[in-house]
Design a protein around this motif. Sequence first.
Motif, PDB file in Angstrom:
ATOM      1  N   PHE A   1       0.830  -1.202   0.000  1.00 13.49           N
ATOM      2  CA  PHE A   1       0.000   0.000   0.000  1.00 13.49           C
ATOM      3  C   PHE A   1       0.862   1.249   0.000  1.00 13.49           C
ATOM      4  N   ILE A   2       1.881   1.274   0.842  1.00 19.86           N
ATOM      5  CA  ILE A   2       2.759   2.435   0.916  1.00 19.86           C
ATOM      6  C   ILE A   2       3.390   2.717  -0.446  1.00 19.86           C
ATOM      7  N   ALA A   3       3.719   1.651  -1.166  1.00 22.28           N
ATOM      8  CA  ALA A   3       4.367   1.806  -2.469  1.00 22.28           C
ATOM      9  C   ALA A   3       3.403   2.184  -3.582  1.00 22.28           C
ATOM     10  N   THR A   4       2.106   2.152  -3.323  1.00 28.06           N
ATOM     11  CA  THR A   4       1.117   2.472  -4.347  1.00 28.06           C
ATOM     12  C   THR A   4       0.935   3.983  -4.458  1.00 28.06           C
ATOM     13  N   PRO A   5       1.096   4.563  -5.637  1.00 29.47           N
ATOM     14  CA  PRO A   5       0.892   6.011  -5.794  1.00 29.47           C
ATOM     15  C   PRO A   5      -0.506   6.426  -5.357  1.00 29.47           C
ATOM     16  N   THR A   6      -0.627   7.593  -4.791  1.00 28.45           N
ATOM     17  CA  THR A   6      -1.914   8.052  -4.275  1.00 28.45           C
ATOM     18  C   THR A   6      -2.984   8.131  -5.350  1.00 28.45           C
ATOM     19  N   ASP A   7      -2.603   8.452  -6.586  1.00 25.08           N
ATOM     20  CA  ASP A   7      -3.611   8.595  -7.631  1.00 25.08           C
ATOM     21  C   ASP A   7      -4.142   7.247  -8.125  1.00 25.08           C
ATOM     22  N   GLU A   8      -3.540   6.149  -7.668  1.00 25.53           N
ATOM     23  CA  GLU A   8      -4.021   4.825  -8.037  1.00 25.53           C
ATOM     24  C   GLU A   8      -4.823   4.160  -6.925  1.00 25.53           C
ATOM     25  N   ARG A   9      -4.855   4.781  -5.752  1.00 22.48           N
ATOM     26  CA  ARG A   9      -5.457   4.135  -4.592  1.00 22.48           C
ATOM     27  C   ARG A   9      -6.977   4.108  -4.628  1.00 22.48           C
ATOM     28  N   ASP A  10      -7.598   5.139  -5.211  1.00 24.29           N
ATOM     29  CA  ASP A  10      -9.056   5.163  -5.242  1.00 24.29           C
ATOM     30  C   ASP A  10      -9.619   3.942  -5.953  1.00 24.29           C
ATOM     31  N   ASP A  11      -8.990   3.543  -7.038  1.00 25.29           N
ATOM     32  CA  ASP A  11      -9.453   2.378  -7.791  1.00 25.29           C
ATOM     33  C   ASP A  11      -9.025   1.070  -7.140  1.00 25.29           C
ATOM     34  N   LYS A  12      -7.816   1.035  -6.629  1.00 24.80           N
ATOM     35  CA  LYS A  12      -7.274  -0.212  -6.080  1.00 24.80           C
ATOM     36  C   LYS A  12      -7.783  -0.495  -4.673  1.00 24.80           C
ATOM     37  N   TYR A  13      -8.025   0.561  -3.897  1.00 25.49           N
ATOM     38  CA  TYR A  13      -8.445   0.388  -2.504  1.00 25.49           C
ATOM     39  C   TYR A  13      -9.696   1.229  -2.217  1.00 25.49           C
ATOM     40  N   PRO A  14     -10.841   0.879  -2.798  1.00 30.48           N
ATOM     41  CA  PRO A  14     -12.065   1.659  -2.550  1.00 30.48           C
ATOM     42  C   PRO A  14     -12.443   1.641  -1.070  1.00 30.48           C
ATOM     43  N   ILE A  15     -12.900   2.768  -0.601  1.00 30.91           N
ATOM     44  CA  ILE A  15     -13.223   2.905   0.825  1.00 30.91           C
ATOM     45  C   ILE A  15     -14.465   2.102   1.185  1.00 30.91           C
ATOM     46  N   ASN A  16     -14.386   1.361   2.286  1.00 33.68           N
ATOM     47  CA  ASN A  16     -15.514   0.589   2.798  1.00 33.68           C
ATOM     48  C   ASN A  16     -16.451   1.527   3.548  1.00 33.68           C
ATOM     49  N   PRO A  17     -17.703   1.673   3.107  1.00 33.27           N
ATOM     50  CA  PRO A  17     -18.634   2.579   3.792  1.00 33.27           C
ATOM     51  C   PRO A  17     -18.781   2.272   5.280  1.00 33.27           C
ATOM     52  N   ALA A  18     -18.556   1.016   5.661  1.00 37.87           N
ATOM     53  CA  ALA A  18     -18.686   0.644   7.074  1.00 37.87           C
ATOM     54  C   ALA A  18     -17.669   1.358   7.950  1.00 37.87           C
ATOM     55  N   ASN A  19     -16.606   1.868   7.338  1.00 40.94           N
ATOM     56  CA  ASN A  19     -15.562   2.553   8.098  1.00 40.94           C
ATOM     57  C   ASN A  19     -15.753   4.069   8.132  1.00 40.94           C
ATOM     58  N   LEU A  20     -16.819   4.550   7.483  1.00 37.20           N
ATOM     59  CA  LEU A  20     -17.054   5.990   7.436  1.00 37.20           C
ATOM     60  C   LEU A  20     -17.863   6.469   8.632  1.00 37.20           C
ATOM     61  N   ASP A  21     -17.507   7.627   9.161  1.00 39.62           N
ATOM     62  CA  ASP A  21     -18.307   8.269  10.192  1.00 39.62           C
ATOM     63  C   ASP A  21     -19.557   8.848   9.552  1.00 39.62           C
ATOM     64  N   GLU A  22     -20.529   9.198  10.378  1.00 38.28           N
ATOM     65  CA  GLU A  22     -21.783   9.735   9.859  1.00 38.28           C
ATOM     66  C   GLU A  22     -21.561  11.000   9.036  1.00 38.28           C
ATOM     67  N   ARG A  23     -20.636  11.849   9.495  1.00 41.56           N
ATOM     68  CA  ARG A  23     -20.386  13.090   8.768  1.00 41.56           C
ATOM     69  C   ARG A  23     -19.798  12.809   7.381  1.00 41.56           C
ATOM     70  N   HIS A  24     -19.018  11.737   7.258  1.00 42.44           N
ATOM     71  CA  HIS A  24     -18.474  11.366   5.961  1.00 42.44           C
ATOM     72  C   HIS A  24     -19.560  10.832   5.033  1.00 42.44           C
ATOM     73  N   LEU A  25     -20.485  10.071   5.617  1.00 37.60           N
ATOM     74  CA  LEU A  25     -21.563   9.522   4.818  1.00 37.60           C
ATOM     75  C   LEU A  25     -22.471  10.633   4.295  1.00 37.60           C
ATOM     76  N   ASP A  26     -22.701  11.638   5.145  1.00 39.37           N
ATOM     77  CA  ASP A  26     -23.545  12.760   4.745  1.00 39.37           C
ATOM     78  C   ASP A  26     -22.876  13.623   3.678  1.00 39.37           C
ATOM     79  N   ASP A  27     -21.567  13.773   3.810  1.00 40.54           N
ATOM     80  CA  ASP A  27     -20.834  14.632   2.875  1.00 40.54           C
ATOM     81  C   ASP A  27     -19.427  14.076   2.659  1.00 40.54           C
ATOM     82  N   PRO A  28     -19.256  13.197   1.661  1.00 42.35           N
ATOM     83  CA  PRO A  28     -17.946  12.579   1.396  1.00 42.35           C
ATOM     84  C   PRO A  28     -16.840  13.595   1.157  1.00 42.35           C
ATOM     85  N   SER A  29     -17.196  14.813   0.769  1.00 43.68           N
ATOM     86  CA  SER A  29     -16.166  15.823   0.527  1.00 43.68           C
ATOM     87  C   SER A  29     -15.448  16.231   1.809  1.00 43.68           C
TER      88      SER A  29
END
Length: 384
Positions: free
Chosen positions: A316-344
């Motif tokens: 993971f550390i060796a993976t460029p940041t611009d490739e992580r969104d596709d390779k490591y999609p965020i699990n919604p179960a790990n998001l706080d309520e504020r993130h779910l309401d506004d992912p930005s």
Amino acid sequence: MKYPLIIIAIALSSLTACDNKPNSSLATDATPRQAEQTFVDVAPTSPTPVAQSANAQAIDCQAVTSTLTAIDINSQIDDFDKADKPLNHCLPTADNTTQIKWATQYQLAYQRFLSFWQGDKFLLDEAEFDQLNQVMYDIHYNKKYNESNIVKLPPKAQHLIKQVKQNKLKIADYCEGEFDFVNDYQAFAKLFTPHLPKGQAVMIERLASDNQEPLWCDAGLSISLDELIERALFWQDYQKTYPQSVFIDDAKRLSLFYEYLLFFDSDNTRWLNDDKTAFITYINENDETFTDEASFVKLAKHNSELGKKAQAFLAFIATPTDERDDKYPINPANLDERHLDDPSQIEDWERATLQLMTALDKTKVDTPSCISTPICLPDTSDEP
């Protein structure tokens, strides 16, 4: 004002919520020991000298629970001496459920006894609190102190300091000027473990060894990275060695907890930069630069589940940041309520942590109740 004598809670941004350390190669847990003698508190119809003696033992053993539960903030250390005698007599023949119950009650009794809180009232005023903390610091670090400073303390504080000087109690340093009284965990283990199945004894001995000194210090870890790795490996191995242990669920929680700390660190103990693309470079006492990468590279070669996690961590550390969104999609179960309401609202450093959780197949971890005690206590939490 800060108060000591409360289990210190340090907020990790991503967490919600025994004498010698045994080797990871351990014997199989024995079946919980059955009682060799049943104590029944019923007087025989025709008492004989032998029957009277057995009945006296019955009263003695059945009184253990009431003796322990009666200990509170107003008790004296002698009340534990009174409990130790029947425990030494009754533990060898008690059934395993009762043995564990007594061990739990014993530790809870110590926590009540060592507290300075009576309901919602703290028994020390600010000046007494500061004076006690100074005395505890001086004694803990073998500094010179004036006996007259102890005499000025309230009677309970004087009593506890006296027990520390007689090696019946310990002082724990939680940093930032906060200290706590704790019981001697090695003495706890010595009292209970000779009568427990191997797996249970191993766990209590390990907890007694690891937890006598606090894990936390000023929002950081008080142990080294290599010790953290060793603890994570120990609890992983414990599950394989003692799968039938009555403590298996506690061992699983401890394993997950230390694994989480290992890969996600804490506020003041960090291995990686914010976007988790590189190890932080430090300077040691000899003005030499170093990072913690070598410890993770070594762990990645370990033939274990934790070793596989370390491999994924390094990848993971060796993976460029611009490739992580596709390779490591965020699990919604790990998001706080504020993130779910506004992912930005997900900050870059939060995004890197959430993506790393995906890479390691991790979710948020509750903190077990036994990172500061010699036995896991029910319905208590030591949240970092």
